[in-house]
Write a protein that holds these residues in place. Sequence first.
Motif, PDB file in Angstrom:
ATOM      1  N   PRO A 174       0.822  -1.225   0.000  1.00 41.55           N
ATOM      2  CA  PRO A 174       0.000   0.000   0.000  1.00 41.55           C
ATOM      3  C   PRO A 174       0.850   1.267   0.000  1.00 41.55           C
ATOM      4  N   SER A 175       0.851   1.978  -1.107  1.00 36.71           N
ATOM      5  CA  SER A 175       1.703   3.164  -1.204  1.00 36.71           C
ATOM      6  C   SER A 175       1.237   4.063  -2.326  1.00 36.71           C
ATOM      7  N   PHE A 176       1.303   5.355  -2.093  1.00 36.63           N
ATOM      8  CA  PHE A 176       1.134   6.351  -3.134  1.00 36.63           C
ATOM      9  C   PHE A 176       2.457   7.071  -3.317  1.00 36.63           C
ATOM     10  N   ALA A 177       2.814   7.340  -4.551  1.00 34.27           N
ATOM     11  CA  ALA A 177       4.096   7.970  -4.843  1.00 34.27           C
ATOM     12  C   ALA A 177       4.273   9.278  -4.076  1.00 34.27           C
ATOM     13  N   ALA A 178       3.220  10.083  -4.007  1.00 37.24           N
ATOM     14  CA  ALA A 178       3.334  11.378  -3.337  1.00 37.24           C
ATOM     15  C   ALA A 178       3.681  11.211  -1.865  1.00 37.24           C
ATOM     16  N   ASP A 179       3.123  10.190  -1.213  1.00 37.75           N
ATOM     17  CA  ASP A 179       3.414   9.952   0.205  1.00 37.75           C
ATOM     18  C   ASP A 179       4.874   9.552   0.402  1.00 37.75           C
ATOM     19  N   ILE A 180       5.356   8.643  -0.447  1.00 40.16           N
ATOM     20  CA  ILE A 180       6.748   8.209  -0.331  1.00 40.16           C
ATOM     21  C   ILE A 180       7.690   9.371  -0.567  1.00 40.16           C
ATOM     22  N   ALA A 181       7.413  10.171  -1.602  1.00 42.49           N
ATOM     23  CA  ALA A 181       8.288  11.296  -1.934  1.00 42.49           C
ATOM     24  C   ALA A 181       8.319  12.351  -0.840  1.00 42.49           C
ATOM     25  N   ARG A 182       7.215  12.505  -0.130  1.00 38.55           N
ATOM     26  CA  ARG A 182       7.150  13.501   0.952  1.00 38.55           C
ATOM     27  C   ARG A 182       7.738  12.964   2.258  1.00 38.55           C
ATOM     28  N   GLY A 193      -1.526  -9.812   4.435  1.00 35.88           N
ATOM     29  CA  GLY A 193      -0.495  -8.823   4.744  1.00 35.88           C
ATOM     30  C   GLY A 193      -0.580  -7.580   3.885  1.00 35.88           C
ATOM     31  N   LEU A 194       0.546  -6.857   3.824  1.00 35.12           N
ATOM     32  CA  LEU A 194       0.598  -5.584   3.121  1.00 35.12           C
ATOM     33  C   LEU A 194       0.310  -5.724   1.634  1.00 35.12           C
ATOM     34  N   SER A 195       0.804  -6.797   1.016  1.00 34.76           N
ATOM     35  CA  SER A 195       0.667  -6.949  -0.431  1.00 34.76           C
ATOM     36  C   SER A 195      -0.750  -7.322  -0.851  1.00 34.76           C
ATOM     37  N   GLY A 196      -1.576  -7.735   0.087  1.00 31.55           N
ATOM     38  CA  GLY A 196      -2.949  -8.086  -0.230  1.00 31.55           C
ATOM     39  C   GLY A 196      -3.932  -7.151   0.447  1.00 31.55           C
ATOM     40  N   LEU A 197      -4.276  -7.466   1.692  1.00 29.16           N
ATOM     41  CA  LEU A 197      -5.274  -6.688   2.423  1.00 29.16           C
ATOM     42  C   LEU A 197      -4.849  -5.227   2.577  1.00 29.16           C
ATOM     43  N   GLY A 198      -3.563  -4.997   2.869  1.00 32.38           N
ATOM     44  CA  GLY A 198      -3.103  -3.616   3.048  1.00 32.38           C
ATOM     45  C   GLY A 198      -3.290  -2.785   1.803  1.00 32.38           C
ATOM     46  N   ASP A 199      -2.856  -3.316   0.667  1.00 28.20           N
ATOM     47  CA  ASP A 199      -2.987  -2.585  -0.592  1.00 28.20           C
ATOM     48  C   ASP A 199      -4.444  -2.432  -0.993  1.00 28.20           C
ATOM     49  N   LEU A 200      -5.250  -3.440  -0.716  1.00 26.39           N
ATOM     50  CA  LEU A 200      -6.675  -3.389  -1.016  1.00 26.39           C
ATOM     51  C   LEU A 200      -7.344  -2.245  -0.253  1.00 26.39           C
TER      52      LEU A 200
END
Length: 319
Positions: free
Chosen positions: A130-138, A231-238
């Motif tokens: 679960p990630s958005f580019a803007a969040d990571i960049a900030r 985990g993160l790659s399934g439920l988290g990203d969903l």
Amino acid sequence: MIAVMGAGAFGTALAVSIARGGEAVTLWARDADAVARMQADRSTPRLPGVELPETITATAETGSIPVEVPILLAVPMQKLREVATAHAAMLAGHPLVACCKGIELATGLGPSQVLAEVLPDATVALLTGPSFAADIARGLPTALTLACADGTVAEQLQKAIATPNLRLYRTDDVTGAETGGAMKNVIAIACGAAIGAGFGESARAAVMTRGYAEMVRLATRRGARAETLAGLSGLGDLALTCTSTQSRNYAFGLSLGRGETFDASITVEGAATARAVRDEAARQGIEMPITEVVTRLIDGALDMETALGLLLSRPLKEE
């Protein structure tokens, strides 16, 4: 040192995060003019307001990528094979980390499988979650899954990519991680369509939950562990992509539900993935009604009211 191939929003955000963490990063892009602007202005229109650290070197020449450093491939899923094939000689000998989510429409393969086909001797990992580019960049707190069958390489990559704000969790279940990352885009389209059509928050919760069941069904049929999808790659990203307009797939679903035209220049990985998964489910006899409905909505073969009727009229059964 680390290299990132793909200077879109996500690839550049990863480069910014890793560079702030103390690593020198080579950021490759096709467009020489865009590279020149990044080098001169230390900025990119893909991430407004974000300054590129001086330890990022932007380049349009793959020959500038240092030998044997890990390479993060942050290109769209449907372009991954093209990029890997075009640069196969250069990529050989590098640990490769696929940073895209989806299933290749022509083959039904995930990103790690595509790289393994093109570069059979390569050590391949997958970065997803679960990630958005803007969040990571900030520099906002973000946690991702790093999937790799080789535990030693996974630990090395984890240390190289992780930063105080970007936390990575390892798994050796690459199939589970990439299936979750692909399927969440399909379900995000469905959730966006439900909200766009005015069906309400309760309907979205139902679509998310039953969509998760489809995700697990497909992943376990492919040989993945069900717990990986929790985990993160399934439920988290969903959870992230089904609830935020920052998600291109969710925004695309909103436009479907509202009967609006969506910007064709925006990549929507879930559209191709839905078709690929629908075809795989049909071949293997896997029941995936939400994926089927999403595919038919995208193709214009259903309207929202009919789609809702199809889902609600399914036989009553145990959960």
